[in-house]
Design an enzyme around this catalytic site. Structure first.
Site, PDB file in Angstrom:
ATOM      1  CG  HIS A  47      -2.167  -0.627   1.654  1.00 24.93           C
ATOM      2  ND1 HIS A  47      -3.427  -0.971   2.022  1.00 24.93           N
ATOM      3  CD2 HIS A  47      -1.743  -2.471   1.450  1.00 24.93           C
ATOM      4  CE1 HIS A  47      -3.857  -1.430   1.973  1.00 24.93           C
ATOM      5  NE2 HIS A  47      -2.776  -2.463   1.854  1.00 24.93           N
ATOM      6  CE1 TYR A 214      -1.869  -5.008  -1.816  1.00 25.61           C
ATOM      7  CE2 TYR A 214      -2.155  -5.626   0.150  1.00 25.61           C
ATOM      8  CZ  TYR A 214      -1.753  -4.877  -0.366  1.00 25.61           C
ATOM      9  OH  TYR A 214      -0.060  -5.318  -0.357  1.00 25.61           O
TER      10      TYR A 214
END
Length: 382
Positions: A47, A214
């Site tokens: 991220h 993700y």
């Protein structure tokens, strides 16, 4: 003729690469020494929140990074049955409220982009540090291949097993935290076999474990998961990771929602990694040597901010050295620690506690941070 002052960055990971690029932009001559023989696109996602993206803006890679990454509209947290625990707005909200995008991306793709921002010829591979000697006028580096180099200051960006940290503080092995992380990359086409909703960024929770999931590309053709699972002992010895299996994952996430079961079924290769800890360091620098990132404040990955903290460290160190000049590195190092210790320690504590965004909360203190909008604190870091 006097020699050109030089900075040596030990370790070309995400934090070291950011430090090198920003120091070079500030006009310093920087050499980067990396023990790996080269880089490959290892199977891990990452991220990058607005706090880090604003630093990539300074480096000059924000736009290409945005183009390659996935842009989730939310960070969802769900319990093991699928009930929502939180919906943290990202997407357009992040741009408006925090000043930059929130993306998820493949770590190798990000790293390749960072390396392109470093001056050609300034990175040397296969350079594993063997010893350091601070002579008072410079630091002499000896590498395991027998080569020797010198620099005016050393930046230890060489991870949790940092040789620079060991030189400053003596040998101390990191401790096993009692947690492991399973990792897998899933080709996006494999998910089409399931009539399920695979969200762009979701963390599945139960009382004592979780699974963070993700996309790692803008095309959403690659889906990644990383777990946090308690395990009393690490069976891999000195290995940084070992192979795992679908059977082990099914056992670890028994009773979880069908979407989680589908992820496990779709994972062809699963690895397992020990999560390691160190005690907070009593110092961040000594003499001509300074530490950043995991060499300085390692943390569990549960907050998805460990790499961002290393990148923030590199940016702040560059700011402080630019403010003082290389000739006054002791003042720069003091400024750096004064401006980083509190924030890095706070993120480290929250990450290790594994509470981040489990319930509805305001993430502005992390995502809204603008390192270049902060006045430098001048008080002592002691």
């Amino acid at each position: 003729m006097s020699k050109q002052p030089r900075i040596a960055v030990i370790g070309a990971g995400l934090g070291g690469a950011a430090a090198a690029a920003l120091l070079q932009k500030s006009g310093f001559t920087v050499d980067v020494y990396e023990q790996a023989p080269g880089f490959s696109r290892l199977g891990a996602g990452i991220h990058m929140g607005p706090n880090a993206m604003k630093i990539f803006r300074q480096i000059g890679i924000e736009q290409p990074l945005e183009a390659m990454g996935s842009h989730p509209d939310y960070w969802f947290s769900r319990d093991q049955d699928g009930e929502y625990l939180s919906r943290i707005a990202l997407g357009a909200h992040a741009r408006q409220e925090y000043g930059a995008a929130y993306i998820t991306v493949h770590r190798g793709d990000l790293h390749a982009l960072q390396m392109q921002a470093i001056a050609p010829g300034s990175v040397q591979f296969s350079k594993q540090l063997a010893s350091l000697e601070d002579t008072g006028d410079e630091v002499r580096m000896t590498f395991t291949d027998g080569s020797v180099a010198s620099a005016d200051i050393i930046v230890g960006a060489d991870g949790i097993n940092s040789q620079v940290r060991e030189h400053l503080l003596g040998f101390e092995a990191p401790t096993y935290s009692g947690w492991v992380g399973h990792r897998a990359l899933i080709p996006g086409h494999k998910l089409k076999a399931f009539d399920l909703d695979f969200e762009a960024c979701v963390k599945w929770w139960s009382a004592d474990r979780h699974l963070m999931v993700y996309y790692t590309t803008g095309k959403r053709d690659e889906y990644y998961f990383v777990s946090g699972v308690p395990q009393a002992e690490w069976e891999g010895g000195a290995a940084s990771f070992i192979d795992s299996s679908q059977a082990e994952m099914y056992e670890a996430f028994k009773g979880y929602h069908p979407t989680v079961q589908a992820l496990v079924a779709s994972a062809e290769t699963i690895t397992k990694w020990p999560l390691l800890n160190r005690q907070p360091l009593p110092l961040w620098s000594r003499g001509r040597m300074v530490l950043l990132g995991d060499a300085c404040h390692p943390m569990k990955p549960h907050m998805a901010q460990g790499a961002a903290m290393a990148i923030e460290d590199g940016a702040m160190l560059a700011r402080c050295l630019e403010a003082t000049g290389l000739g006054d590195y002791p003042t720069a190092f003091g400024l750096y620690e004064a401006n980083r210790r509190e924030r890095a320690s706070q993120v480290q504590a929250v990450s290790n506690a594994n509470t981040w965004l489990r319930t509805q909360e305001d993430p502005a203190w992390v995502f809204g941070y603008d390192l270049y909008g902060q006045d430098l604190k001048t008080e002592s870091a002691a």
